[in-house]
Each structure stands twice: as structure tokens, then as C-alpha cells.
Scaffold this motif. Structure first.
Motif, PDB file in Angstrom:
ATOM      1  N   ALA A 356       0.836  -1.209   0.000  1.00 59.90           N
ATOM      2  CA  ALA A 356       0.000   0.000   0.000  1.00 59.90           C
ATOM      3  C   ALA A 356       0.866   1.253   0.000  1.00 59.90           C
ATOM      4  N   ASP A 357       0.491   2.194  -0.864  1.00 60.33           N
ATOM      5  CA  ASP A 357       1.164   3.487  -0.905  1.00 60.33           C
ATOM      6  C   ASP A 357       0.506   4.391   0.137  1.00 60.33           C
ATOM      7  N   ARG A 358       1.308   4.878   1.096  1.00 60.27           N
ATOM      8  CA  ARG A 358       0.742   5.636   2.209  1.00 60.27           C
ATOM      9  C   ARG A 358       0.119   6.958   1.758  1.00 60.27           C
ATOM     10  N   ARG A 359       0.677   7.582   0.731  1.00 61.25           N
ATOM     11  CA  ARG A 359       0.094   8.843   0.253  1.00 61.25           C
ATOM     12  C   ARG A 359      -1.271   8.584  -0.377  1.00 61.25           C
ATOM     13  N   THR A 360      -1.362   7.494  -1.157  1.00 66.31           N
ATOM     14  CA  THR A 360      -2.649   7.141  -1.757  1.00 66.31           C
ATOM     15  C   THR A 360      -3.663   6.791  -0.682  1.00 66.31           C
ATOM     16  N   LEU A 361      -3.213   6.069   0.355  1.00 62.57           N
ATOM     17  CA  LEU A 361      -4.102   5.715   1.458  1.00 62.57           C
ATOM     18  C   LEU A 361      -4.605   6.965   2.168  1.00 62.57           C
ATOM     19  N   HIS A 362      -3.706   7.904   2.422  1.00 67.82           N
ATOM     20  CA  HIS A 362      -4.114   9.142   3.105  1.00 67.82           C
ATOM     21  C   HIS A 362      -5.144   9.900   2.277  1.00 67.82           C
ATOM     22  N   LEU A 363      -4.905   9.994   0.966  1.00 66.91           N
ATOM     23  CA  LEU A 363      -5.855  10.681   0.082  1.00 66.91           C
ATOM     24  C   LEU A 363      -7.199   9.967   0.083  1.00 66.91           C
ATOM     25  N   ALA A 364      -7.179   8.634   0.039  1.00 71.47           N
ATOM     26  CA  ALA A 364      -8.423   7.870   0.008  1.00 71.47           C
ATOM     27  C   ALA A 364      -9.214   8.056   1.299  1.00 71.47           C
ATOM     28  N   LEU A 365      -8.529   7.986   2.439  1.00 74.10           N
ATOM     29  CA  LEU A 365      -9.213   8.162   3.720  1.00 74.10           C
ATOM     30  C   LEU A 365      -9.770   9.574   3.857  1.00 74.10           C
ATOM     31  N   THR A 366      -9.030  10.548   3.345  1.00 75.11           N
ATOM     32  CA  THR A 366      -9.496  11.936   3.397  1.00 75.11           C
ATOM     33  C   THR A 366     -10.772  12.102   2.583  1.00 75.11           C
ATOM     34  N   GLN A 367     -10.821  11.458   1.412  1.00 75.20           N
ATOM     35  CA  GLN A 367     -12.017  11.561   0.581  1.00 75.20           C
ATOM     36  C   GLN A 367     -13.204  10.849   1.229  1.00 75.20           C
ATOM     37  N   LEU A 368     -12.957   9.721   1.891  1.00 80.85           N
ATOM     38  CA  LEU A 368     -14.046   9.030   2.577  1.00 80.85           C
ATOM     39  C   LEU A 368     -14.591   9.880   3.718  1.00 80.85           C
ATOM     40  N   ALA A 369     -13.691  10.512   4.466  1.00 80.55           N
ATOM     41  CA  ALA A 369     -14.122  11.387   5.561  1.00 80.55           C
ATOM     42  C   ALA A 369     -14.848  12.613   5.032  1.00 80.55           C
ATOM     43  N   GLU A 370     -14.481  13.040   3.850  1.00 79.96           N
ATOM     44  CA  GLU A 370     -15.128  14.186   3.207  1.00 79.96           C
ATOM     45  C   GLU A 370     -16.579  13.852   2.874  1.00 79.96           C
ATOM     46  N   GLN A 371     -16.832  12.597   2.434  1.00 79.72           N
ATOM     47  CA  GLN A 371     -18.178  12.165   2.092  1.00 79.72           C
ATOM     48  C   GLN A 371     -18.982  11.773   3.322  1.00 79.72           C
ATOM     49  N   ASP A 372     -18.294  11.481   4.415  1.00 74.73           N
ATOM     50  CA  ASP A 372     -18.954  11.129   5.666  1.00 74.73           C
ATOM     51  C   ASP A 372     -18.207  11.793   6.809  1.00 74.73           C
ATOM     52  N   PRO A 373     -18.574  13.033   7.176  1.00 72.39           N
ATOM     53  CA  PRO A 373     -17.818  13.789   8.186  1.00 72.39           C
ATOM     54  C   PRO A 373     -17.741  13.108   9.545  1.00 72.39           C
ATOM     55  N   LEU A 374     -18.673  12.194   9.842  1.00 71.38           N
ATOM     56  CA  LEU A 374     -18.613  11.522  11.135  1.00 71.38           C
ATOM     57  C   LEU A 374     -17.578  10.400  11.156  1.00 71.38           C
ATOM     58  N   ILE A 375     -16.953  10.108   9.992  1.00 71.66           N
ATOM     59  CA  ILE A 375     -15.782   9.233   9.997  1.00 71.66           C
ATOM     60  C   ILE A 375     -14.604  10.113  10.377  1.00 71.66           C
ATOM     61  N   GLY A 376     -14.302  10.142  11.656  1.00 71.30           N
ATOM     62  CA  GLY A 376     -13.221  11.004  12.125  1.00 71.30           C
ATOM     63  C   GLY A 376     -11.874  10.344  11.906  1.00 71.30           C
ATOM     64  N   LEU A 377     -10.917  11.081  11.373  1.00 74.45           N
ATOM     65  CA  LEU A 377      -9.554  10.586  11.194  1.00 74.45           C
ATOM     66  C   LEU A 377      -8.668  11.184  12.273  1.00 74.45           C
ATOM     67  N   ARG A 378      -7.911  10.349  12.943  1.00 79.05           N
ATOM     68  CA  ARG A 378      -6.975  10.829  13.957  1.00 79.05           C
ATOM     69  C   ARG A 378      -5.603  10.269  13.629  1.00 79.05           C
ATOM     70  N   HIS A 379      -4.650  11.156  13.346  1.00 74.54           N
ATOM     71  CA  HIS A 379      -3.308  10.715  12.968  1.00 74.54           C
ATOM     72  C   HIS A 379      -2.363  10.903  14.150  1.00 74.54           C
ATOM     73  N   ASP A 380      -1.719   9.820  14.565  1.00 72.54           N
ATOM     74  CA  ASP A 380      -0.762   9.842  15.666  1.00 72.54           C
ATOM     75  C   ASP A 380       0.630  10.062  15.078  1.00 72.54           C
ATOM     76  N   GLU A 381       1.172  11.269  15.271  1.00 76.64           N
ATOM     77  CA  GLU A 381       2.475  11.606  14.708  1.00 76.64           C
ATOM     78  C   GLU A 381       3.592  10.757  15.313  1.00 76.64           C
ATOM     79  N   VAL A 382       3.443  10.413  16.594  1.00 79.12           N
ATOM     80  CA  VAL A 382       4.494   9.651  17.259  1.00 79.12           C
ATOM     81  C   VAL A 382       4.588   8.250  16.673  1.00 79.12           C
ATOM     82  N   ARG A 383       3.447   7.596  16.544  1.00 81.52           N
ATOM     83  CA  ARG A 383       3.446   6.213  16.067  1.00 81.52           C
ATOM     84  C   ARG A 383       3.242   6.088  14.563  1.00 81.52           C
ATOM     85  N   GLN A 384       2.995   7.221  13.899  1.00 87.51           N
ATOM     86  CA  GLN A 384       2.732   7.207  12.463  1.00 87.51           C
ATOM     87  C   GLN A 384       1.580   6.252  12.134  1.00 87.51           C
ATOM     88  N   GLU A 385       0.484   6.431  12.873  1.00 93.31           N
ATOM     89  CA  GLU A 385      -0.699   5.599  12.684  1.00 93.31           C
ATOM     90  C   GLU A 385      -1.912   6.486  12.441  1.00 93.31           C
TER      91      GLU A 385
END
Length: 655
Positions: A356-385
């Protein structure tokens, strides 16, 4: 001709999408009725919807009924996709709530009806599947009235109940005058005198339906077509038309956003006032962003057609607004965004596949959250998760399949955990002064953290004069406070607190003759954005915080003789029954249970109750987590000292 924006709602598998197909066929919009099993229905357009046989995204389709144009919005029935239903409710003029004649009133039916009544949306009930073995009539009407706490008016009778030949015979039930007379003095007088004219009865029915005082009930079958003509007549005559002045100020609401073939945003908006035209420049959203509408289409005879404008009352598909989001107001805001259902209470960590390409994954998750705002994304900078908030396990499976099918990204998920919060348990203060070690920034920031009222969120205030330094610096502090509180001492979002700025200071702009601005001697917004997390974490550490887990209010209805097997399991999963009531051979338990245990209880209930138990639950409140059972992520996440050390290292590198 008038318009009606109609929602179709139901518990999953009650036949909602099949009813939509039958309505479109009866109106002459489609020649052949699609099937959920065959995956060829008009409103379930996603490949995943057709493969799984459930509605995931709301869909709009239009059909005419004589002089009425109905914009029908088909919504998901599964509780994991309740966010889709929430967005639709705010744009409806009326609704049809579908109930199965076999399964009867189900948990989601009750939740939907309570919400429709609270929002005062006129609603007809359609009891589907009268052709199925086990279909009920009289006892189901009683259950609808009792369990939905509604005044119902049967709109006819059923012949051949439970057989393939079952049919609905229109005609007001003899009980109708008594129900309607409760809210109409003229009708009450006529009822007492036993001289109720049909016209008076029909007028009272339409008036009280639109006032959400009563709910007409139709019986039928979406598969055979029984009762459909009567339901269509009820939709036309009993539900109110869309209101709105096409000449008034522009005002509308975006309830759905999707991506077009080229990746462009397409916004679905209901206009409540004014007329929106192609090439109009409009404002939208809380920040008052501007955009130009490049194309408009409206719904007509089962499809969407291009138009130069969309007037008040109609739903339009708008292109050209690249920054628009679900929930945005267009033009004049109507009112603050209201949430009718609880936010997600579960969370899972996304694990990218080996390729999996992490940039593509980030873009895909962002678009899903855009279509469903209650899908909250939380990125942990320390663990890169990246963690995803969810309503349930089915939604997780759908997200996984969507990432694979639409974006070519394969992921797995860690075990679902409850989405906890943190609340301060005391008051704590901290301050770092400009040009004093170990402060690496040209800024002074002092903050105090204190508990706030439950449900108040994060409040930010000042104890320093607003003119003490440039406003941009105060704004940088406030924005950074809100961002930093996304992860507290135990790793969870901090809320219900008051953060007050107690100290401020900066180094004024410095420059040399004939030279530009010298940022090594002058404060910038970056100084305040860098220093604020350090001060805030220290203030929060001194205040202390406690983890709170989401709790659901539950209702279990089961045979009374299964109670002995059920109670120990409830206790083992930390469910606390608070009321117990016996209704004949049934026992009803109500109480509270941690959200983390709901899925497990739902899985075990059929085996514990011989398949006769019925479970209903919904988020109710957050409660302090008992000592020793703090969720694993909260215990192992970075502690405040490590967090401060990490922030210092990052900010020193920036400096």
C-alpha cells in the motif's frame, strides 16, 4: 405543480429499497422493477451496495404523481450508516417509515420514529411484506401504537394476510374518528353525535398528519404491488408540499457530497429560499468561503437533467465548488448544524497492506471522511498511525472494501476499541516567558486548564488584554490549543474544559536599515504555534485528567424463562440493568452498558434467548473508566513527560 422532498426510512431489511423500486415503477419512471438480490435497483448504484444487498449511501430519484413532483431520498437502514440518515433529515418535507409485517417494530424503527417526531417531520407508515407467512395486522397495529408512542390511523384492511394473494383494501378504519377527534373540537362534537361526514374526517386527517399529531398506516407489499396505489395517494394528499420563496434571499443546505468521474466534487443541496443559477458566485460554510457554480442538474422522471437554475424547494446537484463540505449552508445560514444521532463511539487503527502506498491511502481516507464527516480521522504523529472512528463492524468492512475497490489500496484493521475522551479533574497552570530558558521561541504564553460543564466542549478565554499583542498571535494560540487537545495525557481527545490565556508577550517587529524583516529578532505566528503545546501539556499535567468511556443505554426484550442465563452474561460484560418489567411471558430489561461490550452482547443474545431476544441500544453518555480497565491504547500511549520531551525536540528542530 408542487414539490415534495420525501425520505424513505426503515430498519435494515424491512423492504425500503424494494418499495422505492415499486414506487418508481408505478409512477412510470422505470419499465422493470429492480431487485436487491439481483443487484439492479435504481438507487443502490455502488458496486458494494449491490454485492452486499444493503444501502450504504443515500440516493435521490424523482417521480411524478399527477401534479406533484416527488424527490424521493432512499436512505440506509443499517445502524452503522446512521450518519447518512442524519444528513437527509434536515432537507425533508415528509417521510415514509417502512415496517415489516413479519418482524414488526425493530430497534432502528423506534430510533427513527423518535427522531422524526422530534423534528416534526410528517410521516406515513407503510407496513410491508403482507404477502409473507407470519405477517400480522391487528396485533402489529397495537405494537406500532405502543412501541412507537404514536397515534396511528389505519388507512384500510388486509385480505389474504400472509399469502401471495394478500391485498390491501383502502378505507378509513372505524377507529379513525376517535383518534382524530382528540385533536379537533368540531370533529369531536360530530363524533359524539355520531354524524361524522367523510369530508370533515379526510380534512382532519390531512391537517393532523401535517401537524405530526397522527400517522396514517398503510399495509401492502413492495414485491407484489399490493397497497402501493393507496400509499401514493397518501403521499400526494396527506404530506405537505415543499415551501420556499424563489424570489427570496439564497439559502440552502448541502446534505451529500460525491466525486464525479474526473474526481471533481458534486454537492447535493436543498434550497429553502431563492434561486441558484449557473455561474453564480456564492458563499458557503462557516468561514464564508466563496465559489462559482459551473453546472447544475435537478432530478426529474428518475434521472438528473441539466438546468440553468434550481429554485427554492428543489434539490440540485452543483459542480464547481471545490471546497464545499457536507453540512455547509449556502447563502444565508438557516441555523446551527444540529446532530440528531450520537457520534461514533468506536475506533480502529488502519494497517496498510505490504504494497500500500501511504500517500494514496491518506488521500483515500481523506475523501471518505469528506463524504462522511462523522468518519473522524486521527493521525498519531508519534506512532505514524491513522485511526478511524466508526459506528460498527459492518461499517469497517465497507470501508475496507471501498478502499480496495475504488482506490486500489488494501488494508486491514486492528481490533475495534471504544472511542474514549479525557476530562480535566482539577485546575492547572503553566507559563513560558519570552527569552528565558528553556523557551526556544520568541513568545510568552501562559495557560490555565480547568474543568468545564459536561457537553461544553473546549472553551477558550483571555485574562490578558486583547490589544496586548497582534490579534493573529492570539488566534494562533487558540487554534493550537484546540488542535493540541485532540490528544491528551492518556492519548484521547480532551473535552469539557476551559482553557484561559493568563500571560502573553512578544518581540516587536525588527528590521535593519535598507534590509527586510529580521525574524530572528521578531515574533511570528510560528513562535506561538510552537510554544503553546508545551505550555498546554504542562498545565494539563498539573490539572490531571481522567479517561471516560462511552456508555450505551440498552433495552432487552426476551422470554422471561431465559433471564437466569442472560443476567450473568450481562454482569460479566459490565452491563447494569436498572429497570426490569415483566409483560406476560416476556421480560424487558433496561440499563446501561459500555460501548465496547455492545457488539459482544449482540452476538451472544440469540443463543441466550433461543433466538427470541431483541436488543436495542444507543449512545447515552460518557462515564469514568474504572481503575484497572482503562483501554489498552490509553495505557500504552506516550505519557505527558514523553510527550513534552517529544514536543521540545520537534520545536527545537523547527527553531
Amino acid at each position: 405543480m408542487h414539490l415534495l422532498n420525501l425520505g424513505i426510512l426503515a430498519h435494515v431489511d424491512a423492504g425500503k429499497t424494494s418499495l422505492t423500486e415499486r414506487l418508481l415503477h408505478s409512477a412510470g419512471v422505470i419499465d422493470e422493477i429492480g431487485s436487491v438480490d439481483a443487484g439492479n435497483t435504481r438507487t443502490d448504484t455502488l458496486a458494494l451496495e449491490r454485492r452486499r444487498g444493503i444501502t450504504i449511501k443515500s440516493a435521490v430519484v424523482s417521480f411524478p404523481v399527477d401534479d406533484v413532483t416527488v424527490n424521493l431520498i432512499d436512505t440506509p437502514g443499517h445502524p452503522d450508516f446512521i450518519a447518512e440518515v442524519e444528513r437527509v433529515l434536515g432537507v425533508l418535507d415528509g417521510a415514509v417509515l417502512v415496517v415489516s409485517a413479519v418482524e414488526g417494530v425493530q430497534p432502528q424503527t423506534r430510533i427513527l420514529m423518535r427522531t422524526l417526531q422530534r423534528l416534526r417531520i410528517p410521516t406515513l407508515l407503510f407496513v410491508n411484506k403482507i404477502d409473507r407467512r407470519g405477517a400480522r395486522y391487528d396485533d402489529l397495529l397495537a405494537a406500532i401504537s405502543e412501541r412507537l408512542k404514536s397515534a396511528v390511523v389505519p388507512m384500510g384492511s388486509v385480505e389474504g394476510l400472509g399469502t401471495r394473494e394478500a391485498d390491501f383494501v383502502p378505507g378509513l378504519d372505524p377507529r379513525a374518528p376517535a383518534v382524530l377527534a382528540e385533536h379537533d373540537d368540531e370533529l369531536l362534537t360530530a363524533y359524539v353525535e355520531n354524524t361524522v361526514p367523510y369530508d370533515l374526517l379526510r380534512t382532519a386527517l390531512a391537517t393532523q398528519t401535517r401537524q405530526v399529531l397522527v400517522h396514517p398506516v398503510y399495509f401492502g407489499s413492495a414485491i407484489t404491488g399490493a397497497g402501493i396505489d393507496a400509499l401514493i395517494t397518501g403521499i400526494k394528499e396527506l404530506l405537505p408540499p415543499a415551501e420556499g420563496d424563489p424570489q427570496g434571499p439564497l439559502s440552502g443546505t448541502v446534505f451529500k457530497v460525491e466525486r464525479g468521474p474526473a474526481g471533481e466534487k458534486v454537492a447535493y443541496a436543498r434550497l429553502f429560499s431563492g434561486t441558484l443559477r449557473t455561474r453564480d458566485r456564492i458563499t458557503f460554510g462557516e468561514a464564508g468561503e466563496e465559489g462559482k457554480v459551473t453546472a447544475i442538474s435537478v432530478f426529474d422522471h428518475g434521472t438528473d437533467v441539466s438546468r440553468d437554475s434550481v429554485p427554492a424547494g428543489r434539490i440540485g446537484r452543483l459542480r464547481g465548488l471545490g471546497e464545499i463540505r457536507i453540512g455547509d449552508s449556502i447563502g444565508v445560514p438557516r441555523k446551527a448544524v444540529e446532530h440528531f444521532f450520537a457520534p461514533p463511539t468506536l475506533e480502529t487503527v488502519v494497517v496498510p497492506g505490504p504494497d500500500a502506498d501511504r500517500r494514496t491511502l491518506h488521500l483515500a481516507l481523506t475523501q471518505l471522511a469528506e463524504q462522511d464527516p462523522l468518519i473522524g480521522l486521527r493521525h498519531d504523529e508519534v506512532r505514524q498511525e491513522t485511526a478511524l472512528s466508526l459506528y460498527g463492524e459492518v461499517q469497517k468492512e465497507v470501508v475496507q472494501a471501498t478502499l480496495a475497490d475504488e482506490f486500489g489500496v488494501h488494508v486491514t484493521f486492528r481490533e475495534t476499541t471504544p472511542l474514549c475522551i479525557e476530562r480535566p479533574i482539577g485546575t492547572g497552570s503553566a507559563v513560558e516567558f519570552n527569552k528565558k530558558d528553556p523557551n526556544p521561541f520568541l513568545a510568552t504564553v501562559g495557560l490555565r486548564v480547568a474543568p468545564g460543564p459536561v457537553g461544553s466542549g473546549v472553551r477558550f478565554g483571555l485574562e490578558v488584554e486583547l490589544g496586548a499583542m497582534p490579534y493573529a498571535f492570539f488566534k494562533a494560540v487558540e487554534d493550537t490549543v484546540r488542535e493540541t487537545l485532540g490528544q491528551g495525557l492518556h492519548g484521547w481527545r480532551v473535552t469539557d474544559c476551559v482553557v484561559t490565556m493568563t500571560h502573553s508577550g512578544y518581540s516587536p517587529r525588527q528590521s535593519h536599515a535598507h534590509q527586510g524583516f529580521d525574524k530572528s529578532m521578531s515574533s511570528t505566528g510560528a513562535d506561538f504555534r510552537g510554544l503553546t503545546p508545551l505550555v498546554l501539556v504542562e498545565a494539563l499535567r498539573r490539572a490531571g485528567s481522567q479517561v471516560h468511556e462511552p456508555m450505551h443505554r440498552f433495552r432487552v426484550e426476551a422470554p422471561a424463562d431465559t433471564l437466569a442465563a442472560l443476567l450473568p452474561v450481562l454482569a460479566a460484560l459490565r452491563a447494569v440493568p436498572q429497570t426490569t418489567e415483566t409483560q406476560g411471558s416476556l421480560c424487558v430489561l433496561e440499563g446501561e452498558v459500555p460501548a465496547a461490550q455492545v457488539h459482544g452482547l449482540e452476538r451472544q443474545l440469540p443463543g441466550l434467548t433461543r433466538g427470541e431476544g431483541e436488543w436495542e441500544s444507543a449512545f447515552d453518555h460518557y462515564a469514568p473508566v474504572a481503575h484497572g480497565i482503562v483501554p489498552e491504547r490509553a495505557r500504552t500511549d506516550h505519557n505527558p513527560l514523553n510527550r513534552k520531551e517529544y514536543l521540545l525536540n520537534v520545536t527545537r528542530r523547527v527553531a
